[in-house]
Design a protein around this motif. Structure first.
Motif, short mmCIF file in Angstrom:
data_model
loop_
_atom_site.label_atom_id
_atom_site.label_comp_id
_atom_site.label_asym_id
_atom_site.label_seq_id
_atom_site.Cartn_x
_atom_site.Cartn_y
_atom_site.Cartn_z
N TRP A 1 -5.43 9.69 -8.60
CA TRP A 1 -6.03 9.87 -7.27
C TRP A 1 -7.33 9.08 -7.14
N LEU B 1 -5.70 6.65 5.39
CA LEU B 1 -4.25 6.85 5.32
C LEU B 1 -3.61 6.55 6.68
N THR C 1 0.03 8.58 4.98
CA THR C 1 0.51 7.21 5.22
C THR C 1 1.84 7.17 5.97
N TRP D 1 0.80 4.05 -2.91
CA TRP D 1 0.60 5.47 -2.62
C TRP D 1 1.74 6.30 -3.21
N GLN E 1 1.33 6.60 -6.99
CA GLN E 1 0.26 7.53 -7.33
C GLN E 1 0.71 8.98 -7.14
N GLN E 2 1.37 9.25 -6.01
CA GLN E 2 1.82 10.62 -5.73
C GLN E 2 2.91 11.06 -6.71
N TRP F 1 0.83 -1.20 0.00
CA TRP F 1 0.00 0.00 0.00
C TRP F 1 0.87 1.26 0.00
N GLN F 2 1.96 1.23 0.76
CA GLN F 2 2.86 2.38 0.74
C GLN F 2 3.44 2.59 -0.66
N TRP G 1 -6.80 5.24 -7.21
CA TRP G 1 -6.18 4.74 -5.97
C TRP G 1 -7.25 4.58 -4.88
N TRP G 2 -8.14 5.56 -4.76
CA TRP G 2 -9.17 5.47 -3.73
C TRP G 2 -10.20 4.38 -4.07
#
Length: 252
Positions: free
Chosen positions: A186, A80, A55, A16, A19-20, A12-13, A189-190
């Motif tokens: 974004w 998060l 996160t 994230w 995505q960022q 998950w990290q 990802w959600w």
């Protein structure tokens, strides 16, 4: 992202981060400069407040570089924070606090009265100018003399509209390329988080709190520096910038 023995928090990290980074390909560079300035000004064993920690991206990089550091992460986002709790479970150097930074009493939830450094990245742009100025005043009370606040975020200079338009077009083209390469945006990802058995419930609560997305005023770096000095910092200026973002450092 679950395994036979439970949720894969590292996955998950990584998701994230990917995505960022699709929005900010220079994300690691801003983190590196941020930690360079932590070392230069407050040393290699700082007590850090990871403000709007999400996160725990900053905390993870902080502890990797400075194993003797400690970090307090504060955020309101339950999804998060669930990833942060999973990531740092059992690490006594990390405390995580659920608090709304618009609540004037949020500092009372912290485990310490003062910090060597307050660090935040790509998180406070959802605040409008007035509550952000108030938050800076509260943070000034938490930073010890000689300590620092660093905020890396979107800081828009409205006096350069043509430059801003060119930067925005280039950034969106790069984001489109990242999508074609498979990076989740974004919204995607959600959607993945909402479909995960462990994150589904905190994700639903997250959208009850925030809605789809929220953006504040994104004032200029000059505004941030001026307000930080007004709120009690002795010095404040940019120490890194990209075409769209600035890392602003304020020294108490």
């Amino acid at each position: 992202m679950t395994t036979g023995t439970g949720t894969d928090w590292a996955a998950w990290q990584e998701s994230w981060d990917r995505q960022q980074e699709s929005y900010m390909p220079d994300r690691e560079e801003r983190f590196r400069i941020m930690l360079d300035m932590v070392e230069a000004l407050v040393g290699t064993a700082p007590r850090v407040l990871d403000l709007a920690c999400g996160t725990g991206s900053i905390t993870a990089r902080l502890l990797q570089r400075f194993p003797r550091a400690t970090s307090t992460g504060v955020d309101l986002d339950p999804a998060l924070l669930a990833i942060a709790h999973g990531t740092f479970a059992g690490d006594e150097r990390v405390s995580l606090v659920t608090a709304d930074l618009k609540d004037p009493d949020w500092p009372a939830r912290l485990p310490y009265d003062s910090y060597d450094a307050v660090l935040t990245a790509t998180a406070l742009h959802w605040l409008h100018s007035e509550p952000l100025a108030a938050l800076y005043g509260q943070v000034a009370e938490l930073v010890r003399d000689g300590g620092v606040l660093m905020n890396a975020d979107h800081m828009i200079d409205d006096s350069t509209p043509r430059i801003n338009a060119a930067e925005r077009a280039q950034r969106h083209a790069r984001m489109d390329q990242a999508r074609r390469s498979g990076a989740p945006d974004w919204a995607e990802w959600w959607r993945l988080a909402a479909a995960d058995p462990v994150l589904a419930e905190p994700t639903a609560r997250r959208f009850e709190i925030y809605g789809e997305h929220a953006d504040g005023d994104t004032p200029s770096a000059a505004w941030h520096a001026r307000v930080l000095r007004e709120k009690g910092f002795a010095e404040a200026r940019a120490v890194w910038c990209s075409p769209s973002d600035t890392l602003l450092l304020a020294l108490k």
